[in-house]
Structures are given as C-alpha cells and as structure tokens.
Write an enzyme that holds these catalytic residues in place. Structure first.
Site, PDB file in Angstrom:
ATOM      1  N   HIS A   8       0.647  -1.896  -0.172  1.00  0.00           N
ATOM      2  CA  HIS A   8       0.339  -0.070  -0.071  1.00  0.00           C
ATOM      3  C   HIS A   8       1.329   1.296   0.104  1.00  0.00           C
ATOM      4  O   HIS A   8       1.373   1.113   0.344  1.00  0.00           O
ATOM      5  CB  HIS A   8      -0.784  -0.417   1.531  1.00  0.00           C
ATOM      6  CG  HIS A   8      -0.557   0.101   2.562  1.00  0.00           C
ATOM      7  ND1 HIS A   8      -0.162   1.657   3.314  1.00  0.00           N
ATOM      8  CD2 HIS A   8      -0.482  -1.263   3.246  1.00  0.00           C
ATOM      9  CE1 HIS A   8       0.282   1.015   4.079  1.00  0.00           C
ATOM     10  NE2 HIS A   8       0.263   0.004   4.850  1.00  0.00           N
ATOM     11  N   ASP A  59       5.952   1.001   6.690  1.00  0.00           N
ATOM     12  CA  ASP A  59       4.486   0.719   6.222  1.00  0.00           C
ATOM     13  C   ASP A  59       4.106   1.325   5.808  1.00  0.00           C
ATOM     14  O   ASP A  59       3.882   2.459   6.251  1.00  0.00           O
ATOM     15  CB  ASP A  59       3.896   0.319   8.216  1.00  0.00           C
ATOM     16  CG  ASP A  59       2.246   0.279   7.387  1.00  0.00           C
ATOM     17  OD1 ASP A  59       2.087  -0.487   7.049  1.00  0.00           O
ATOM     18  OD2 ASP A  59       1.797   0.635   8.564  1.00  0.00           O
ATOM     19  N   GLU A 108      -5.314   2.361   2.670  1.00  0.00           N
ATOM     20  CA  GLU A 108      -4.998   0.638   3.129  1.00  0.00           C
ATOM     21  C   GLU A 108      -5.668   1.602   4.572  1.00  0.00           C
ATOM     22  O   GLU A 108      -6.006   0.365   5.080  1.00  0.00           O
ATOM     23  CB  GLU A 108      -3.952  -0.063   2.837  1.00  0.00           C
ATOM     24  CG  GLU A 108      -3.919  -1.276   3.886  1.00  0.00           C
ATOM     25  CD  GLU A 108      -3.419  -1.283   5.394  1.00  0.00           C
ATOM     26  OE1 GLU A 108      -4.067  -2.213   5.870  1.00  0.00           O
ATOM     27  OE2 GLU A 108      -3.168  -0.024   5.427  1.00  0.00           O
ATOM     28  N   GLU A 109      -4.581   2.151   5.190  1.00  0.00           N
ATOM     29  CA  GLU A 109      -4.521   2.510   6.455  1.00  0.00           C
ATOM     30  C   GLU A 109      -5.930   3.457   6.918  1.00  0.00           C
ATOM     31  O   GLU A 109      -6.625   2.652   7.624  1.00  0.00           O
ATOM     32  CB  GLU A 109      -3.584   3.788   7.157  1.00  0.00           C
ATOM     33  CG  GLU A 109      -2.438   3.110   7.139  1.00  0.00           C
ATOM     34  CD  GLU A 109      -1.521   2.344   7.683  1.00  0.00           C
ATOM     35  OE1 GLU A 109      -2.792   1.621   8.502  1.00  0.00           O
ATOM     36  OE2 GLU A 109      -0.570   2.292   7.692  1.00  0.00           O
ATOM     37  N   ASP A 127       2.973  -6.647   3.495  1.00  0.00           N
ATOM     38  CA  ASP A 127       2.949  -5.497   4.331  1.00  0.00           C
ATOM     39  C   ASP A 127       2.514  -5.696   5.709  1.00  0.00           C
ATOM     40  O   ASP A 127       2.239  -5.695   6.589  1.00  0.00           O
ATOM     41  CB  ASP A 127       1.160  -4.935   4.457  1.00  0.00           C
ATOM     42  CG  ASP A 127       0.287  -3.792   5.117  1.00  0.00           C
ATOM     43  OD1 ASP A 127       1.464  -2.759   5.116  1.00  0.00           O
ATOM     44  OD2 ASP A 127      -0.623  -3.630   4.958  1.00  0.00           O
ATOM     45  N   HIS A 162       3.333   2.760  12.230  1.00  0.00           N
ATOM     46  CA  HIS A 162       2.719   4.061  12.580  1.00  0.00           C
ATOM     47  C   HIS A 162       3.066   4.767  13.796  1.00  0.00           C
ATOM     48  O   HIS A 162       2.421   5.271  14.483  1.00  0.00           O
ATOM     49  CB  HIS A 162       1.142   3.892  13.356  1.00  0.00           C
ATOM     50  CG  HIS A 162       0.400   2.773  12.456  1.00  0.00           C
ATOM     51  ND1 HIS A 162      -0.588   2.208  13.013  1.00  0.00           N
ATOM     52  CD2 HIS A 162       0.746   2.032  11.945  1.00  0.00           C
ATOM     53  CE1 HIS A 162      -1.362   1.533  11.741  1.00  0.00           C
ATOM     54  NE2 HIS A 162      -0.395   1.845  11.020  1.00  0.00           N
TER      55      HIS A 162
END
Length: 464
Positions: free
Chosen positions: A275, A287, A321-322, A348, A420
């Site tokens: 992503h 990520d 995606e997130e 991912d 994140h």
C-alpha cells in the site's frame, strides 16, 4: 461429480512435467540469487520516503505519491500502467497536546487515532477512569464513565508472527466507541506497540456508527504506565486534552498498477503489491514503502529475463489501506477478471525477513510449488503445511470473492516497535533483509507465472 473433481485435480498436479519443474527451479533459484545482490527495492523505498514522505489518504502528499508511482513503474520497465480513481475516507491530523494537570502535573505524549473527534476549542479537562484491559472497560454499565476520560493500558506481546497485535487490536479500533457508550468524554489507549520509547503509535478506528464520536488518542507506552502509577496512589488524576482534526468521508484516492506482461497467457494475471498510503508521524518506510519496494523489485527482476513467463504479473500500489477503501475499490473495479486472477498476495508486514510461506490450499505438492520450495532453504525460509487464508487487507476482498492467495510471513519481532510511529523511517530497514524478501517473492512469482498451475482446481480436489 466427486470423480470429475478428483480427475481435474490430478490433471492439475501433472500439468508441469518433471523437466519443466527442473527448469522452473533453476530459473527461480537464479532469480533468488540475483535478488540478494540487487538494489532495486532499496532504491524504491529510498525514493518514496525521501521524495514524498508521509502519505495520508486525502493529503497533498498522496497526490504526489500517485504521480511518483506511475513514473516509477515507467522508469522500471512496467507496461499497461493504470491509475484507477475511487473515493475513500480521509482523516487528517491537526495540533495535538495532552497533560496531567493534577495531582502530578506532567506532559503526556499522544497521537490522535484516525476518526477521532476534535476536542472543543480550547480543549477539555476531566478526571480519568483507568482500566488495565478493554474487557474491564466493557464491564462498566451505561453511564458509568459520564464526564470521564477513559484510559485503557493493555500491553501488547512481542511475537515473531505479529499475533500480539491482533490479540489487542480492539483496544484501539473499538475502545473509544465502548467508552462513548458509557458516557466518556474522551478516550486514551496505550499504543499498540512493543517499544519502550515516548513515541506514540497512531492507527485507525472502526466507524462510529450510532455512537457519539469523542476525542481518541494513543499514549506512548511509558506514558500509559505513568498514568497507571499515578492512579495507584488513590488520588483523582485529571488530564487536559487539546486535539484538532478534519474528516472527509469521500476523498480522492487511487490504485496505481503496472505489469510484466505474460508471453503466452497474458490474460491470466497474478496480482500482488503493497500500500502506497501511510500514517503521518514518520515517512511510511516499513509501513509500507517496504512492501511496495519488495513486490515491485521482484516483478522487475522477472521482467528482465530474456523471455517473459507465460502469465502476467501485475503489481498494485494500493492507495488507501490505512483508513480503508483500496481493496474493496480494486475488487469492484476488477470483478469481471476475477476468474482469470491466478493468485493474489500483499507485502505489508514491514521489511523483516520472510521466514515461512503459506501457499494456496492444496497446492504444496504440485511440482511447480515443490520447485519453488526448493529455493527457500538457501534463504532460511520454508513452506508451511497450513494454507494461506488472508493475504493482506488490500487483496482480501479478492480472496473473499474466490481468488487463490499466498502469504509470505515476515519476521515481525521488531515491526511493532516502529509501525504507525515517528520511528517508521528508512534507517530502520535492513537492506539485506529487504533483499531476502525480494528473493522469496521473485521465486514464487516466477514459478506461478511460468507454470500452468491451477490453484482453484487443486483446492477443489480436497487438498489441505
């Protein structure tokens, strides 16, 4: 009918002759070895994180990432490059702060969670109600948290397979809604993280539904423990929050794809990718610039072969995606070709080395998959007995619709120290481990693309 199904499965098992299987194994091994010394994946990850940086859905950076993706595919020799637009939710962060105002004034380190409501202008201040688990909070009756800031400090367990994340994921995704149902004015949760720094980890929440949205944020892991120590002293703990944000339910988003076109059966397609979007604190390196880089580099290596494999390999950089939306949009846009999608997969889980592979149901004994498996001991990976089931958030809608799926499991031991958070930056990627991922992906994609393996027939034949 059972006899017909078994005959079909038997035919699928025989579809790669021993000589062909040997050829597949030799080429896959050569691709593996080339991948281990190839710098393409590192270059792609470096380019994305340096030239674009953080890429939240709905942000100007995501528009730049869209253009970067199309240009990168062209630069690396992909064809049939497509930019497919759709709409997806977009939550964007504003200024945020938190502090204990009594009885022991101290600043707290927070990051708002996706879909959080903003605080009133000037912020809000309230006493906290602290719970060690989400279940403790959920045991409270309606109205029990009226006027309070609910705090959940449940700890995440470190695990190679990342299972500690799933075990407490609901504390982040559903905790604020549960707190609101019980009258809370705000919600704080210990970051879903295995680190010990004062860098909080953000992430998304589920849609609020009929629950009143409230401000919701993740605490750094030491600050969650700090609030535990304060609460243990038996005196009311008051916290002041100030959080700004904006939300757009339908923002522009894009899935960008490029292909290594098949030589004999180009309409049979393998769909893989990662992503393109990210959260905002870091530069979205592990990520998921890493996943973008791994799958792109693997396909590029195959595209450089003197003769393309039989089937088409399509790499997709999913754009939402997130905060959700990319996978459903892609599956809907490509529903008419679902029957021609041979296999799907997504990278991912960071940049840690692949340690095991889960193949589509019933296929491990097929000569093509045995050829693939023979390439893995050299990179310290193996094919597990259990079949793949998920694949990744962006490909799962296709899996749910019947597409065969492979899972390449990475060592996630350190992933949740980074994901994140502001620590999700390029320096955290180990180039050797990144290259090992490319090696495994390249070997798998080639053996599937250059055989005529039929995963659906094998699954129907009653395989595992």
């Amino acid at each position: 009918m059972r006899l017909i199904t078994l005959l079909a499965a038997s035919a699928a098992l025989l579809s790669v002759a021993p000589a062909k299987a040997a050829d597949l194994s030799a080429t896959a091994a050569a691709l593996r070895d080339k991948a281990l010394i190839d710098s393409t994946a590192w270059s792609v990850a470096e380019s994305l994180t340096t030239e674009i940086g953080a890429r939240p859905t709905g942000s100007p950076a995501m528009e730049r990432a869209r253009d970067w993706a199309a240009a990168k595919f062209a630069e690396l020799g992909f064809t049939n490059i497509k930019v497919e637009s759709y709409e997806a939710p977009s939550w964007l962060r504003g200024a945020e702060s938190a502090e204990v105002v009594a009885p022991f004034p101290q600043k707290l380190h927070i990051l708002g969670l996706g879909l959080s409501a903003p605080t009133p202008k000037g912020g809000l201040e309230a006493e906290i109600a602290l719970f060690r688990t989400l279940e403790e909070l959920k045991a409270q009756p309606p109205g029990a948290l009226k006027g309070k800031i609910a705090v959940v400090t449940e700890k995440m367990i470190r695990a190679q397979d990342g299972s500690g994340y799933g075990a407490i994921n609901a504390a982040r995704t559903a905790g604020a809604a549960e707190a609101s149902r019980r009258g809370a004015v705000a919600y704080l949760v210990r970051s879903l993280s295995t680190d010990d720094t004062r860098l909080p980890h953000t992430g998304g929440m589920r849609p609020w539904g009929d629950v009143t949205p409230i401000p919701a944020a993740a605490l750094s892991t030491p600050d969650a423990e700090l609030l535990e120590h304060m609460a243990e002293r038996g005196r009311p703990v008051r916290v002041r929050l100030s959080m700004a944000s904006s939300f757009t339910p339908k923002a522009p988003a894009w899935n960008i794809s490029g292909e290594i076109r098949g030589s004999e059966a180009p309409d049979e397609v393998i769909v893989v990718g990662g992503h393109l979007d990210s959260w905002d604190p870091g530069t979205g390196a592990v990520d998921d610039a890493a996943g973008i880089a791994i799958t792109t580099a693997a396909a590029k290596l195959i595209g450089e072969l003197p003769h393309h494999p039989r089937r088409t390999i399509r790499v997709v950089m999913f754009g939402a995606e997130e905060q959700g939306g990319a996978g459903a949009a892609y599956a809907a846009a490509h529903k008419d070709e679902l029957g021609r999608i041979v296999m799907v997969g997504e990278s991912d889980e960071g940049a840690g080395a692949v340690w095991k592979v889960s193949l589509p149901k019933g296929s491990a004994g097929h000569p093509a998959m045995r050829a693939f498996a023979s390439t893995l001991p050299a990179v310290k990976a193996y094919v597990e007995d259990a079949p793949a089931r998920f694949g990744g958030a962006d490909v799962f809608p296709m899996v749910a619709a019947g597409a065969p799926v492979a899972d390449l499991h990475q060592d996630a031991s350190r992933y949740f120290d980074l994901h994140h958070s502001a620590d999700d930056t390029l320096d955290k990627i180990d180039p050797a481990e990144l290259a090992q991922n490319v090696a495994v992906w390249a070997a798998l994609l080639y053996t599937v693309a250059d055989s005529d393996i039929d995963f659906r027939a094998l699954a129907a034949g009653g395989g595992q």
